[in-house]
Design an enzyme around this catalytic site. Structure first.
Site, PDB file in Angstrom:
ATOM      1  N   ASN A 158     -14.400   7.896 -49.866  1.00 53.46           N
ATOM      2  CA  ASN A 158     -14.639   6.677 -49.086  1.00 53.46           C
ATOM      3  C   ASN A 158     -14.493   5.491 -50.019  1.00 53.46           C
ATOM      4  O   ASN A 158     -15.433   5.086 -50.699  1.00 53.46           O
ATOM      5  CB  ASN A 158     -16.034   6.714 -48.451  1.00 53.46           C
ATOM      6  CG  ASN A 158     -16.128   7.787 -47.386  1.00 53.46           C
ATOM      7  OD1 ASN A 158     -15.605   7.620 -46.289  1.00 53.46           O
ATOM      8  ND2 ASN A 158     -16.744   8.910 -47.738  1.00 53.46           N
ATOM      9  N   GLU A 159     -13.276   4.972 -50.036  1.00 50.53           N
ATOM     10  CA  GLU A 159     -12.941   3.883 -50.943  1.00 50.53           C
ATOM     11  C   GLU A 159     -13.463   2.552 -50.399  1.00 50.53           C
ATOM     12  O   GLU A 159     -13.881   2.478 -49.236  1.00 50.53           O
ATOM     13  CB  GLU A 159     -11.414   3.808 -51.107  1.00 50.53           C
ATOM     14  CG  GLU A 159     -10.764   5.083 -51.645  1.00 50.53           C
ATOM     15  CD  GLU A 159     -11.037   5.313 -53.132  1.00 50.53           C
ATOM     16  OE1 GLU A 159     -11.936   4.682 -53.713  1.00 50.53           O
ATOM     17  OE2 GLU A 159     -10.323   6.158 -53.711  1.00 50.53           O
ATOM     18  N   PRO A 160     -13.454   1.488 -51.228  1.00 49.96           N
ATOM     19  CA  PRO A 160     -13.867   0.179 -50.735  1.00 49.96           C
ATOM     20  C   PRO A 160     -13.159  -0.139 -49.415  1.00 49.96           C
ATOM     21  O   PRO A 160     -11.959   0.108 -49.266  1.00 49.96           O
ATOM     22  CB  PRO A 160     -13.420  -0.767 -51.852  1.00 49.96           C
ATOM     23  CG  PRO A 160     -13.511   0.077 -53.086  1.00 49.96           C
ATOM     24  CD  PRO A 160     -13.104   1.462 -52.660  1.00 49.96           C
TER      25      PRO A 160
END
Ligand code: PGA
Length: 267
Positions: A158-160
């Site tokens: 879950n990236e930025p």
């Protein structure tokens, strides 16, 4: 463990002398949970992570299986994520990682192991991801989720930009994450652009969360995840809302934290 962190209050941030000590602490908590559930004739559902961070946890669990009769017979696992596309036998695949570091060495029932597929046809991915969520729910949810943290602040992949309500889905990897993975793939161009990951909400639904962070390169992101405003710009910041979350860090990863954080509320 740190004097303050060893006080009786259950603290969200515990600082350990080194990665080994922190990893053993988590492994022993997992073992207690597995045994407690077994004594009640119930399953223990674990959420598992890959990368360099959890390796010592798996090593300790394997040791306990060999030397202390810890059985994984009642254990069901769900891994956080997998690169996409990737073949399960590829050296960088998380299927291979989990087999080599844990599953090949314990008595887990293979059909109880769940890792997102790196080979599902692209057009089937949305349905596949929904089924992964449904399966977690069918097993009653995750009892304990093990996490690392990436330098982007990702949990799972879950990236930025990943919002609080995200579920299992296909994502695009952040360029920093791909750069950090380049050493495993030999060169940056070989690192997949995509991955399948549990969402922030999937992770937040776990009953307990234990996040490990080791080394100086994690110090800044750990400090930001704990002290910056909660937002999708830093997905790990959402963990502060979880009622049973704990960070277990070594001295280097704790080096940007103010001493006052050990033993204070995170809200
Ligand atoms: P690492 O990765 O354990 O290899 O540092 C952690 C993560 O990206 O979540």
């Amino acid at each position: 463990m740190d004097d303050v962190a060893s006080a009786k209050v259950r603290l969200p941030v515990a600082r350990f002398r080194d990665a080994s000590e922190a990893s053993k602490r988590v492994a022993h908590e997992i073992a207690r949970l597995i045994r407690q559930r077994a004594s009640e004739n119930r399953r223990c559902v674990l959420g598992l992570a890959t990368g360099s961070t959890p390796i010592r946890v798996y090593r300790e669990l394997v040791r306990m299986h060999r030397e202390e009769n810890l059985s994984f017979f009642n254990v069901v696992t769900f891994n956080l994520d997998e690169y996409f596309p990737i073949k399960p036998e590829s050296p960088q695949s998380y299927h291979r990682f989990m087999n080599e570091n844990l599953f090949n060495h314990v008595d887990i029932i293979r059909s109880n192991v769940h890792i997102p597929s790196g080979t599902v046809p692209l057009e089937n991915a949305p349905g596949y991801c929904r089924d992964y969520e449904d399966l977690i729910l069918k097993f009653g949810g995750i009892d304990l989720q093990l996490l690392g943290i990436g330098r982007t602040g990702h949990i799972g992949f879950n990236e930025p930009g990943s919002t609080r309500d995200t579920l299992t889905r296909m994502v695009r990897l952040d360029s920093l994450t791909r750069k950090d993975a380049a050493k495993d793939f030999g060169e940056l161009d070989r690192v997949p652009l995509l991955a399948i990951t549990m969402g922030v909400d999937t992770i937040m639904q776990s009953k307990r969360i234990r996040l490990l962070a080791f080394g100086e390169h994690k110090a800044r992101i750990v400090q930001q995840a704990l002290q910056n405003r909660m937002s999708s710009a830093l997905p790990a910041s959402y963990l502060r809302q979880h009622p049973d979350m704990q960070y277990l860090v070594d001295g280097a990863a704790a080096s940007c934290l103010p001493p006052s954080i050990f033993g204070t509320s995170l809200q």
